[in-house]
Design an enzyme around this catalytic site. Structure first.
Site, PDB file in Angstrom:
ATOM      1  N   LYS A  61       1.028 -10.315  -0.640  1.00 45.34           N
ATOM      2  CA  LYS A  61       2.203 -10.390  -1.518  1.00 45.34           C
ATOM      3  C   LYS A  61       2.714 -11.827  -1.740  1.00 45.34           C
ATOM      4  CE  LYS A  61       3.418  -5.590  -0.487  1.00 45.34           C
ATOM      5  NZ  LYS A  61       3.297  -4.719  -1.623  1.00 45.34           N
ATOM      6  N   ASP A 100       1.393  -6.474  10.741  1.00 40.36           N
ATOM      7  CA  ASP A 100       1.151  -6.438   9.299  1.00 40.36           C
ATOM      8  C   ASP A 100       2.387  -6.963   8.582  1.00 40.36           C
ATOM      9  OD1 ASP A 100       0.783  -5.893   6.646  1.00 40.36           O
ATOM     10  OD2 ASP A 100       0.027  -3.849   6.947  1.00 40.36           O
ATOM     11  N   TYR A 133       2.439   1.766   6.417  1.00 38.90           N
ATOM     12  CA  TYR A 133       1.297   1.732   5.497  1.00 38.90           C
ATOM     13  C   TYR A 133       0.604   0.395   5.655  1.00 38.90           C
ATOM     14  CZ  TYR A 133      -1.157   1.623   0.936  1.00 38.90           C
ATOM     15  OH  TYR A 133      -2.087   1.551  -0.062  1.00 38.90           O
TER      16      TYR A 133
HETATM   17  N1  PMP Z   1       0.357  -3.575   4.338  1.00 36.65           N
HETATM   18  C1  PMP Z   1       1.642  -3.440   3.961  1.00 36.65           C
HETATM   19  C2  PMP Z   1       2.715  -3.572   4.989  1.00 36.65           C
HETATM   20  C3  PMP Z   1       1.958  -3.198   2.626  1.00 36.65           C
HETATM   21  O1  PMP Z   1       3.243  -3.057   2.267  1.00 36.65           O
HETATM   22  C4  PMP Z   1       0.912  -3.095   1.682  1.00 36.65           C
HETATM   23  C5  PMP Z   1       1.182  -2.829   0.204  1.00 36.65           C
HETATM   24  N2  PMP Z   1       2.408  -2.409  -0.153  1.00 36.65           N
HETATM   25  C6  PMP Z   1      -0.393  -3.239   2.130  1.00 36.65           C
HETATM   26  C7  PMP Z   1      -0.646  -3.490   3.457  1.00 36.65           C
HETATM   27  C8  PMP Z   1      -1.556  -3.143   1.172  1.00 36.65           C
HETATM   28  O2  PMP Z   1      -1.550  -4.240   0.322  1.00 36.65           O
HETATM   29  P1  PMP Z   1      -2.271  -4.159  -1.114  1.00 36.65           P
HETATM   30  O3  PMP Z   1      -1.476  -3.221  -1.937  1.00 36.65           O
HETATM   31  O4  PMP Z   1      -2.235  -5.577  -1.584  1.00 36.65           O
HETATM   32  O5  PMP Z   1      -3.659  -3.684  -0.868  1.00 36.65           O
END
Ligand code: PMP
Length: 443
Positions: free
Chosen positions: A284, A251, A146
């Site tokens: 995060k 990511d 994701y």
């Molecule tokens: N990339 C990864 C690997 C994530 O785990 C998340 C959120 N859990 C996101 C992108 C998206 O981040 P946000 O919820 O701050 O938009």
């Protein structure tokens, strides 16, 4: 499931009248596990208190950011003092420079940083930048990874999209895109491959090599619980991207500063000489609980971003002074010598303890962890891809989840989400958690 949360139940009813599904992010609704989501009132250290005054040991940590635990005094002091100076300027500030400098110093190969407000924004910008910098259109992503909810990335994504796919009977073979409202044309340049499948990756480069702008991946996929990219897979993604002129976008929204100070990349760099991403996506932990995320890359790539280059990106609250204060204070704490050793040991204690009680109860179980991130599966073997994760006995997981919740342990409310331990968790918290799970599995 007990019925001891009358205030949460009442709030959930009220919420559903004015907020779709009663929540502002789908997984919070407990759709996968059933029951009433707990409305939270306050938190301190490793603990959360809900609207009914019930206390929980927190293994969600706001889905990753709260690596120091809640209410760390140095972080609160920094936030309070920043808030008194200004909530937002919409103009550049020194702390943005400090944060960019700190991130660049910690992430090998990264020379410049653009701050944004969410992981979604950072990932969305990363693919636009990769496409703009290469002049190519295709993005390769992996099933179960994701990267936030930008349209082009909503194809076989993990996290909350799993519940939707299961509900509609699509499961692992969900056709692209995974969300309504995304026209097929928008994802026609998104190629989706099984995670950890070296052959599929080689094949896609053989077929589309000169049209691929980026390979995007979670280095440890935390949106299908906890699945590591194998060393071979990561090495191949790096080598093929370089060979074909594509950019490797890692990511690390979840793993960055969560599994190690240099992110998951630093772990792969131990085994793969010269390993680094072309673009790193962060979120995060770098915001310490405030809305802050980033993308980082070498100057040669970042020069394509506005205002220097033609790839547009902007944000009213980007680099927000309170969020940067929170992020900097958090980074200062986690940079202390021995921080990750202690955090890893605590997380390992949890994983070992859970494995022990599952074995004693004769329950199929496997688990893994790195730094302050962990995953456990009700499966005999650690899965390597999304299809294997989906073999989980979801009913058994849901019983475990609710049994733990009733005993004051707050795990993620879905079998496909990773868990997080903070520096505020004590051995006693871990042992109490293991004892609670032993009781659930034994009973
Ligand atoms: N990339 C990864 C690997 C994530 O785990 C998340 C959120 N859990 C996101 C992108 C998206 O981040 P946000 O919820 O701050 O938009």
């Amino acid at each position: 499931m007990n019925d001891s949360s009358p205030r949460s139940r009442a709030l959930f009813e009220r919420a559903q009248a004015v907020i779709p599904g009663g929540v502002n992010s789908p997984v919070r609704a407990f759709r996968a596990v059933g029951g009433t989501p707990r409305f939270m009132a306050r938190a301190q250290g490793a603990y959360l208190w809900d609207a009914d005054g019930q206390c929980y040991i927190d293994y969600i940590g706001s889905w990753g950011p709260m690596i120091l635990g809640h209410g760390h005094p140095a972080v609160l002091a920094a936030v309070e003092s920043a808030a008194r100076e200004a909530l937002s300027f919409g103009a550049p500030t020194e702390r943005e420079v400090e944060l960019a400098e700190a991130l660049v110093a910690l992430l090998p190969g990264m020379e410049q940083v653009r701050l944004v407000n969410s992981g979604t924004e950072a990932a969305m910008t990363a693919i636009r930048l990769a496409r703009g910098a290469t002049g190519r259109s295709y993005i390769v992503k992996f099933e179960g990874c994701y990267h936030g909810h930008a349209d082009a990335l909503l194809v076989k994504a993990g996290s909350g999209l799993v519940a939707g796919a299961l509900a509609s009977g699509q499961g692992a073979s969900a056709p692209a895109p995974t969300s309504a409202g995304v026209p097929p044309e928008v994802v026609q340049h998104t190629l989706v491959l099984p995670y950890n499948d070296c052959q599929a990756l080689a094949d896609v480069f053989a077929r589309h090599g000169d049209a691929i702008a980026a390979v995007m991946m979670e280095p440890i996929a935390g949106n299908m619980n906890f699945v590591r990219a194998s060393r071979e897979f990561m090495a191949q993604a790096r080598a093929l991207s370089t060979q074909h002129g594509a950019l490797l976008v890692i990511d690390e929204v979840m793993t960055g500063f969560r599994v190690a100070l240099g992110g998951a990349q630093s772990l792969y760099a131990r085994d793969i000489p010269g390993f680094a991403a072309d673009i790193t996506v962060l979120g995060k932990v770098i915001g310490g609980g405030m809305p802050l995320a980033a993308l980082a890359a070498p100057r040669e790539i970042m020069r394509h971003l506005a205002p220097l280059g033609p790839v547009y990106q902007a944000g009213t609250l980007s680099g927000n002074p309170v969020a940067t204060a929170c992020g900097l204070a958090t980074l200062a704490q986690i940079s202390a010598p021995g921080f990750y050793e202690a955090l890893s040991a605590r997380t390992q204690r949890l994983v070992d303890g859970l494995r022990g009680v599952a074995q004693a109860a004769g329950v199929p179980f496997s688990a893994d962890s790195e730094g302050g991130m962990f995953g456990f599966f009700l499966l005999d073997q650690l899965p390597q891809d999304y299809a294997s994760v989906m073999r989980t006995d979801t009913q058994a997981f849901n019983r475990l989840f609710h049994g733990a919740l009733d005993r004051g342990v707050y795990f993620a409310p879905a079998f496909y989400e990773a868990g997080f331990v903070s520096a505020a968790h004590s051995d006693a918290d871990i042992d109490a958690t293991v004892a609670a799970v032993a009781e659930v599995l034994g009973g």
